[in-house]
Design a protein around this motif. Structure first.
Motif, PDB file in Angstrom:
ATOM      1  N   ALA A  40       0.817  -1.217   0.000  1.00  0.00           N
ATOM      2  CA  ALA A  40       0.000   0.000   0.000  1.00  0.00           C
ATOM      3  C   ALA A  40       0.848   1.262   0.000  1.00  0.00           C
ATOM      4  O   ALA A  40       0.484   2.265  -0.617  1.00  0.00           O
ATOM      5  CB  ALA A  40      -0.949  -0.010   1.197  1.00  0.00           C
ATOM      6  N   ASN A  41       1.988   1.230   0.689  1.00  0.00           N
ATOM      7  CA  ASN A  41       2.877   2.397   0.705  1.00  0.00           C
ATOM      8  C   ASN A  41       3.273   2.802  -0.709  1.00  0.00           C
ATOM      9  O   ASN A  41       3.165   3.976  -1.084  1.00  0.00           O
ATOM     10  CB  ASN A  41       4.151   2.070   1.506  1.00  0.00           C
ATOM     11  CG  ASN A  41       4.045   2.488   2.957  1.00  0.00           C
ATOM     12  OD1 ASN A  41       3.589   3.579   3.262  1.00  0.00           O
ATOM     13  ND2 ASN A  41       4.470   1.604   3.841  1.00  0.00           N
ATOM     14  N   MET A  42       3.744   1.823  -1.487  1.00  0.00           N
ATOM     15  CA  MET A  42       4.189   2.112  -2.852  1.00  0.00           C
ATOM     16  C   MET A  42       3.022   2.530  -3.735  1.00  0.00           C
ATOM     17  O   MET A  42       3.125   3.466  -4.527  1.00  0.00           O
ATOM     18  CB  MET A  42       4.892   0.895  -3.451  1.00  0.00           C
ATOM     19  CG  MET A  42       6.266   0.609  -2.863  1.00  0.00           C
ATOM     20  SD  MET A  42       7.469   1.926  -3.141  1.00  0.00           S
ATOM     21  CE  MET A  42       7.777   1.766  -4.902  1.00  0.00           C
ATOM     22  N   ALA A  43       1.911   1.812  -3.603  1.00  0.00           N
ATOM     23  CA  ALA A  43       0.743   2.114  -4.437  1.00  0.00           C
ATOM     24  C   ALA A  43       0.245   3.537  -4.203  1.00  0.00           C
ATOM     25  O   ALA A  43      -0.006   4.290  -5.149  1.00  0.00           O
ATOM     26  CB  ALA A  43      -0.368   1.108  -4.161  1.00  0.00           C
ATOM     27  N   LEU A  44       0.126   3.922  -2.933  1.00  0.00           N
ATOM     28  CA  LEU A  44      -0.372   5.266  -2.615  1.00  0.00           C
ATOM     29  C   LEU A  44       0.633   6.349  -3.004  1.00  0.00           C
ATOM     30  O   LEU A  44       0.260   7.483  -3.270  1.00  0.00           O
ATOM     31  CB  LEU A  44      -0.706   5.359  -1.128  1.00  0.00           C
ATOM     32  CG  LEU A  44      -1.907   4.523  -0.665  1.00  0.00           C
ATOM     33  CD1 LEU A  44      -2.026   4.552   0.852  1.00  0.00           C
ATOM     34  CD2 LEU A  44      -3.211   5.005  -1.305  1.00  0.00           C
ATOM     35  N   SER A  45       1.912   5.987  -3.071  1.00  0.00           N
ATOM     36  CA  SER A  45       2.938   6.984  -3.405  1.00  0.00           C
ATOM     37  C   SER A  45       2.894   7.377  -4.883  1.00  0.00           C
ATOM     38  O   SER A  45       3.350   8.473  -5.246  1.00  0.00           O
ATOM     39  CB  SER A  45       4.333   6.464  -3.040  1.00  0.00           C
ATOM     40  OG  SER A  45       4.776   5.483  -3.968  1.00  0.00           O
ATOM     41  N   ILE A  46       2.370   6.510  -5.751  1.00  0.00           N
ATOM     42  CA  ILE A  46       2.346   6.850  -7.192  1.00  0.00           C
ATOM     43  C   ILE A  46       0.939   7.123  -7.712  1.00  0.00           C
ATOM     44  O   ILE A  46       0.782   7.658  -8.810  1.00  0.00           O
ATOM     45  CB  ILE A  46       3.006   5.752  -8.057  1.00  0.00           C
ATOM     46  CG1 ILE A  46       2.173   4.461  -8.079  1.00  0.00           C
ATOM     47  CG2 ILE A  46       4.431   5.486  -7.616  1.00  0.00           C
ATOM     48  CD1 ILE A  46       2.568   3.505  -9.200  1.00  0.00           C
ATOM     49  N   ALA A  47      -0.100   6.745  -6.961  1.00  0.00           N
ATOM     50  CA  ALA A  47      -1.477   6.877  -7.462  1.00  0.00           C
ATOM     51  C   ALA A  47      -2.005   8.298  -7.292  1.00  0.00           C
ATOM     52  O   ALA A  47      -1.557   9.050  -6.418  1.00  0.00           O
ATOM     53  CB  ALA A  47      -2.395   5.896  -6.732  1.00  0.00           C
ATOM     54  N   HIS A  48      -2.953   8.639  -8.141  1.00  0.00           N
ATOM     55  CA  HIS A  48      -3.665   9.909  -7.991  1.00  0.00           C
ATOM     56  C   HIS A  48      -4.811   9.750  -6.983  1.00  0.00           C
ATOM     57  O   HIS A  48      -5.023  10.599  -6.126  1.00  0.00           O
ATOM     58  CB  HIS A  48      -4.233  10.371  -9.344  1.00  0.00           C
ATOM     59  CG  HIS A  48      -3.186  10.580 -10.382  1.00  0.00           C
ATOM     60  ND1 HIS A  48      -2.892   9.642 -11.366  1.00  0.00           N
ATOM     61  CD2 HIS A  48      -2.325  11.613 -10.587  1.00  0.00           C
ATOM     62  CE1 HIS A  48      -1.918  10.100 -12.136  1.00  0.00           C
ATOM     63  NE2 HIS A  48      -1.554  11.286 -11.693  1.00  0.00           N
ATOM     64  N   ARG A  49      -5.542   8.650  -7.120  1.00  0.00           N
ATOM     65  CA  ARG A  49      -6.668   8.379  -6.208  1.00  0.00           C
ATOM     66  C   ARG A  49      -6.624   6.917  -5.778  1.00  0.00           C
ATOM     67  O   ARG A  49      -5.965   6.095  -6.411  1.00  0.00           O
ATOM     68  CB  ARG A  49      -8.010   8.677  -6.888  1.00  0.00           C
ATOM     69  CG  ARG A  49      -8.236  10.154  -7.174  1.00  0.00           C
ATOM     70  CD  ARG A  49      -9.642  10.463  -7.687  1.00  0.00           C
ATOM     71  NE  ARG A  49      -9.953   9.704  -8.886  1.00  0.00           N
ATOM     72  CZ  ARG A  49     -10.821   8.693  -8.934  1.00  0.00           C
ATOM     73  NH1 ARG A  49     -11.457   8.288  -7.844  1.00  0.00           N
ATOM     74  NH2 ARG A  49     -11.048   8.069 -10.078  1.00  0.00           N
ATOM     75  N   ALA A  50      -7.351   6.619  -4.695  1.00  0.00           N
ATOM     76  CA  ALA A  50      -7.334   5.252  -4.164  1.00  0.00           C
ATOM     77  C   ALA A  50      -8.705   4.874  -3.612  1.00  0.00           C
ATOM     78  O   ALA A  50      -9.485   5.725  -3.167  1.00  0.00           O
ATOM     79  CB  ALA A  50      -6.278   5.132  -3.064  1.00  0.00           C
TER      80      ALA A  50
END
Length: 234
Positions: A194-204
């Motif tokens: 989740a750390n990596m995903a949230l670091s590159i995503a615009h929305r979640a």
């Protein structure tokens, strides 16, 4: 670009997805995070036509696609990089990439796209005649992504791209995802990191037991105390 409205999916008596609704706008990276069994993979498989919803609607550029078979959905511009890569191990790197363009007939453009894949993933170019099953885990992930790009997708569904990879390779894969997005491909990303995903995503969106329990800008969710405790080791 992609809109899911009140999708329900059952596996026998198990209610796997419960009134799921989400949107992915053109040019975005949107991530789905959640624990194992939350319904993340089921969501992607339903979008790509591998699982049929019992009700609800899936729209791509305003057109209903929930009743269409997976092959037609690829033609319409959705490619799916599945969990576990699912490359063809007894075929060469080149043959795997050619299969990504199986539904296309524009040979000159296919050749150009093949060269673009080799530019983005130089290791695949060096190993184009090598059996895919002999590649490392990171190389197989690059091949799975390259194969998906060969269909010229508008939107790419990525399921756990970092699974089983060493930390340095995880960083590289996420940089590649950002690069693919910057070149015009919209991304819907399922990821346990989740750390990596949230670091590159615009929305979640956060999934729990088949339901979306939270949504918002990725940077805001990364700062949420509840998200930190549940998914970020905070």
């Amino acid at each position: 670009m992609l809109e899911i409205k009140n999708i329900n999916v059952y596996y026998g008596v198990i209610h796997a997805l419960k009134n799921i609704s989400l949107k992915v706008q053109e040019g975005e990276i949107v991530t789905l995070i959640g624990a194992n069994g939350a319904g993340k993979t089921s969501t992607l498989r339903t979008i790509s036509g591998l699982v049929k919803p019992s009700d609800g609607s899936i729209l791509l550029d305003g057109k209903e696609i929930s009743g269409i078979n997976a092959q037609e959905i690829v033609k319409m511009g959705i490619s799916h990089v599945p969990e576990g890569r699912r490359i063809f191990p007894d075929m060469t790197v080149l043959e795997n990439l050619e299969l990504g363009a199986f539904l296309r007939r524009d040979k000159a453009e296919i050749k150009k796209d093949m060269e673009k894949v080799y530019e983005r993933f130089p290791v695949l170019g060096r190993r184009r005649k090598q059996l895919a099953g002999t590649l490392s885990g990171g190389e197989q992930q690059m091949l799975a992504m390259g194969r998906a790009l060969m269909s010229r997708p508008k939107i790419m569904l990525l399921d756990e791209p970092s699974m089983g990879l060493a930390p340095l390779l995880v960083k590289e894969i996420f940089e590649i995802i950002q690069d693919i997005n910057s070149q015009g491909t919209t991304i819907l990303l399922v990821e346990q990191n989740a750390n990596m995903a949230l670091s590159i995503a615009h929305r979640a969106y956060v999934l729990e037991t088949g339901s979306i329990v939270l949504e918002g800008p990725a940077k805001e969710l990364a700062q949420s105390e509840d998200i930190k405790k549940a998914y970020l080791g905070g």
